[in-house]
Design a protein around this motif. Structure first.
Motif, PDB file in Angstrom:
ATOM      1  N   ASP A  99      19.462  10.525 -19.648  1.00 60.81           N
ATOM      2  CA  ASP A  99      18.336   9.951 -20.375  1.00 60.81           C
ATOM      3  C   ASP A  99      17.753   8.800 -19.553  1.00 60.81           C
ATOM      4  N   ALA A 100      16.443   8.865 -19.320  1.00 59.34           N
ATOM      5  CA  ALA A 100      15.783   7.826 -18.522  1.00 59.34           C
ATOM      6  C   ALA A 100      14.649   7.176 -19.296  1.00 59.34           C
ATOM      7  N   THR A 101      14.713   7.267 -20.615  1.00 54.30           N
ATOM      8  CA  THR A 101      13.654   6.685 -21.441  1.00 54.30           C
ATOM      9  C   THR A 101      13.754   5.166 -21.422  1.00 54.30           C
ATOM     10  N   VAL A 102      12.618   4.532 -21.229  1.00 53.59           N
ATOM     11  CA  VAL A 102      12.556   3.073 -21.206  1.00 53.59           C
ATOM     12  C   VAL A 102      12.040   2.603 -22.571  1.00 53.59           C
ATOM     13  N   ASP A 103      12.660   1.528 -23.090  1.00 52.01           N
ATOM     14  CA  ASP A 103      12.229   1.003 -24.386  1.00 52.01           C
ATOM     15  C   ASP A 103      10.737   0.704 -24.376  1.00 52.01           C
ATOM     16  N   GLY A 104      10.066   1.137 -25.402  1.00 51.01           N
ATOM     17  CA  GLY A 104       8.637   0.914 -25.515  1.00 51.01           C
ATOM     18  C   GLY A 104       7.803   2.091 -25.031  1.00 51.01           C
ATOM     19  N   ASP A 105       8.422   3.045 -24.329  1.00 49.85           N
ATOM     20  CA  ASP A 105       7.672   4.231 -23.886  1.00 49.85           C
ATOM     21  C   ASP A 105       7.247   5.059 -25.083  1.00 49.85           C
ATOM     22  N   THR A 106       6.084   5.611 -24.992  1.00 45.77           N
ATOM     23  CA  THR A 106       5.602   6.472 -26.071  1.00 45.77           C
ATOM     24  C   THR A 106       6.165   7.898 -25.954  1.00 45.77           C
ATOM     25  N   GLU A 107       6.731   8.186 -24.808  1.00 43.62           N
ATOM     26  CA  GLU A 107       7.342   9.496 -24.597  1.00 43.62           C
ATOM     27  C   GLU A 107       8.780   9.317 -24.130  1.00 43.62           C
ATOM     28  N   GLY A 108       9.584  10.305 -24.407  1.00 40.68           N
ATOM     29  CA  GLY A 108      10.955  10.285 -23.913  1.00 40.68           C
ATOM     30  C   GLY A 108      10.993  10.886 -22.507  1.00 40.68           C
ATOM     31  N   THR A 109      11.981  10.459 -21.721  1.00 44.50           N
ATOM     32  CA  THR A 109      12.118  10.959 -20.352  1.00 44.50           C
ATOM     33  C   THR A 109      13.566  11.322 -20.069  1.00 44.50           C
ATOM     34  N   VAL A 110      13.734  12.457 -19.446  1.00 47.03           N
ATOM     35  CA  VAL A 110      15.040  12.881 -18.953  1.00 47.03           C
ATOM     36  C   VAL A 110      14.909  13.070 -17.448  1.00 47.03           C
ATOM     37  N   ALA A 111      15.835  12.466 -16.707  1.00 42.89           N
ATOM     38  CA  ALA A 111      15.840  12.608 -15.252  1.00 42.89           C
ATOM     39  C   ALA A 111      16.886  13.644 -14.862  1.00 42.89           C
ATOM     40  N   ILE A 167       8.540  11.961 -28.533  1.00 43.96           N
ATOM     41  CA  ILE A 167       9.635  11.450 -29.363  1.00 43.96           C
ATOM     42  C   ILE A 167       9.348  11.782 -30.820  1.00 43.96           C
ATOM     43  N   ASN A 168      10.365  12.228 -31.499  1.00 43.84           N
ATOM     44  CA  ASN A 168      10.192  12.591 -32.905  1.00 43.84           C
ATOM     45  C   ASN A 168      10.325  11.348 -33.795  1.00 43.84           C
ATOM     46  N   ASN A 169       9.169  10.820 -34.168  1.00 44.34           N
ATOM     47  CA  ASN A 169       9.148   9.650 -35.054  1.00 44.34           C
ATOM     48  C   ASN A 169       8.615  10.013 -36.440  1.00 44.34           C
ATOM     49  N   THR A 170       8.637  11.299 -36.736  1.00 41.17           N
ATOM     50  CA  THR A 170       8.046  11.752 -37.994  1.00 41.17           C
ATOM     51  C   THR A 170       8.973  11.538 -39.187  1.00 41.17           C
ATOM     52  N   GLY A 171      10.236  11.331 -38.923  1.00 38.25           N
ATOM     53  CA  GLY A 171      11.189  11.184 -40.023  1.00 38.25           C
ATOM     54  C   GLY A 171      11.750  12.521 -40.464  1.00 38.25           C
ATOM     55  N   GLY A 172      11.152  13.618 -39.972  1.00 34.77           N
ATOM     56  CA  GLY A 172      11.672  14.933 -40.324  1.00 34.77           C
ATOM     57  C   GLY A 172      12.666  15.414 -39.264  1.00 34.77           C
ATOM     58  N   GLY A 197      18.575  13.727 -23.902  1.00 38.30           N
ATOM     59  CA  GLY A 197      17.485  12.980 -24.518  1.00 38.30           C
ATOM     60  C   GLY A 197      17.564  12.958 -26.034  1.00 38.30           C
ATOM     61  N   GLY A 198      16.382  12.729 -26.654  1.00 40.67           N
ATOM     62  CA  GLY A 198      16.306  12.710 -28.111  1.00 40.67           C
ATOM     63  C   GLY A 198      16.775  14.036 -28.692  1.00 40.67           C
ATOM     64  N   ALA A 199      17.323  13.944 -29.869  1.00 37.69           N
ATOM     65  CA  ALA A 199      17.950  15.127 -30.468  1.00 37.69           C
ATOM     66  C   ALA A 199      16.942  16.168 -30.907  1.00 37.69           C
ATOM     67  N   SER A 200      15.696  15.764 -31.121  1.00 40.38           N
ATOM     68  CA  SER A 200      14.725  16.725 -31.619  1.00 40.38           C
ATOM     69  C   SER A 200      13.319  16.401 -31.135  1.00 40.38           C
ATOM     70  N   LEU A 201      12.467  17.395 -31.289  1.00 45.76           N
ATOM     71  CA  LEU A 201      11.042  17.249 -30.990  1.00 45.76           C
ATOM     72  C   LEU A 201      10.280  17.310 -32.304  1.00 45.76           C
ATOM     73  N   PRO A 202       9.167  16.622 -32.414  1.00 49.00           N
ATOM     74  CA  PRO A 202       8.374  16.744 -33.639  1.00 49.00           C
ATOM     75  C   PRO A 202       7.816  18.166 -33.756  1.00 49.00           C
ATOM     76  N   ALA A 203       7.844  18.676 -34.937  1.00 48.62           N
ATOM     77  CA  ALA A 203       7.284  20.002 -35.160  1.00 48.62           C
ATOM     78  C   ALA A 203       5.787  19.943 -34.922  1.00 48.62           C
TER      79      ALA A 203
END
Length: 223
Positions: A99-111, A167-172, A197-203
């Motif tokens: 996981d290479a996501t930096v705090d504040g990024d609007t997208e997640g990153t995996v290296a 990043i899935n910020n939808t709560g679902g 990375g993040g466990a899920s993607l937003p639908a």
């Protein structure tokens, strides 16, 4: 009278001998002329044949160096660029993901890191194939479209490319990611890794893939 007849006969005989001698001289000249003319003809013919053979030898010799030169040119190019021309095979690479996501990024990153362990220099050119395993099926990442120049890796060296995703910020629950499949450039054999990375993607019902993959050397920034 007898003396006169003998004299006349002698004169006639002498005239006849003189005429015969003249005819023999002419005949001798005519007979000797053809050999004299034929000798140069035969000599010229011999010279022409020799010249033709020599020209043929020069042509053959001329073609041979050109052919050899072409082969040497190709061989020289291969020798100078041999390490760059040899592609990296999947079995020679140690592939890991983090996981290479930096705090504040609007997208997640995996290296994704590829380390050359094949004992020889090899080349990675272009994009790797990236597929995410999800609970709804396989999701293939789309290329960012950036230039992807070849990268030569010496034995023990590594290169990193990035995968970006929303990043899935939808709560679902969204689309749950269960694994990452990486296929090195110009290879058909893949490696399956855990998704860091993040466990899920937003639908989403939007067309196209929300997951993007950068070229070799994008250093985990997703392009």
């Amino acid at each position: 009278m007898r003396v006169r007849k003998l004299t006349l006969a002698a004169m006639a005989l002498a005239a006849g001998l003189s005429l015969t001698a003249c005819q023999n001289d002419d005949g001798t000249d005519e007979t000797s002329a053809p050999p004299a003319a034929s000798a140069p003809s035969s000599s010229d013919g011999g010279s022409g044949s020799t010249g033709s053979d020599q020209a043929g030898g020069q042509d053959s010799a001329g073609k041979s160096p050109n052919g050899t030169g072409g082969a040497n040119g190709t061989g020289g190019g291969t020798g100078e660029d041999g390490t760059a021309a040899a592609k990296c095979r999947t079995d020679e690479l140690e592939i890991t993901a983090m996981d290479a996501t930096v705090d504040g990024d609007t997208e997640g990153t995996v290296a994704v890191d590829l380390k050359n362990g094949g004992g020889r220099a090899c080349t990675l050119a272009g994009y790797a194939g990236v597929d995410l395993k999800t609970n709804t099926g396989t999701l293939s990442a789309e290329r960012t479209g950036e230039q992807a120049p070849p990268i030569v890796l010496k034995d023990g060296e590594n290169v990193t490319f990035g995968i970006t995703y929303p990043i899935n910020n939808t709560g679902g629950s969204g689309v749950r990611i269960t694994g990452l499949v990486v296929t090195p450039p110009n290879e058909t054999k893949s490696v399956t890794l855990d998704w860091p990375g993040g466990a899920s993607l937003p639908a989403s019902d939007s067309p196209g893939s929300p997951v993007k993959v950068g070229p070799m050397g994008s250093a985990g920034q997703g392009g």
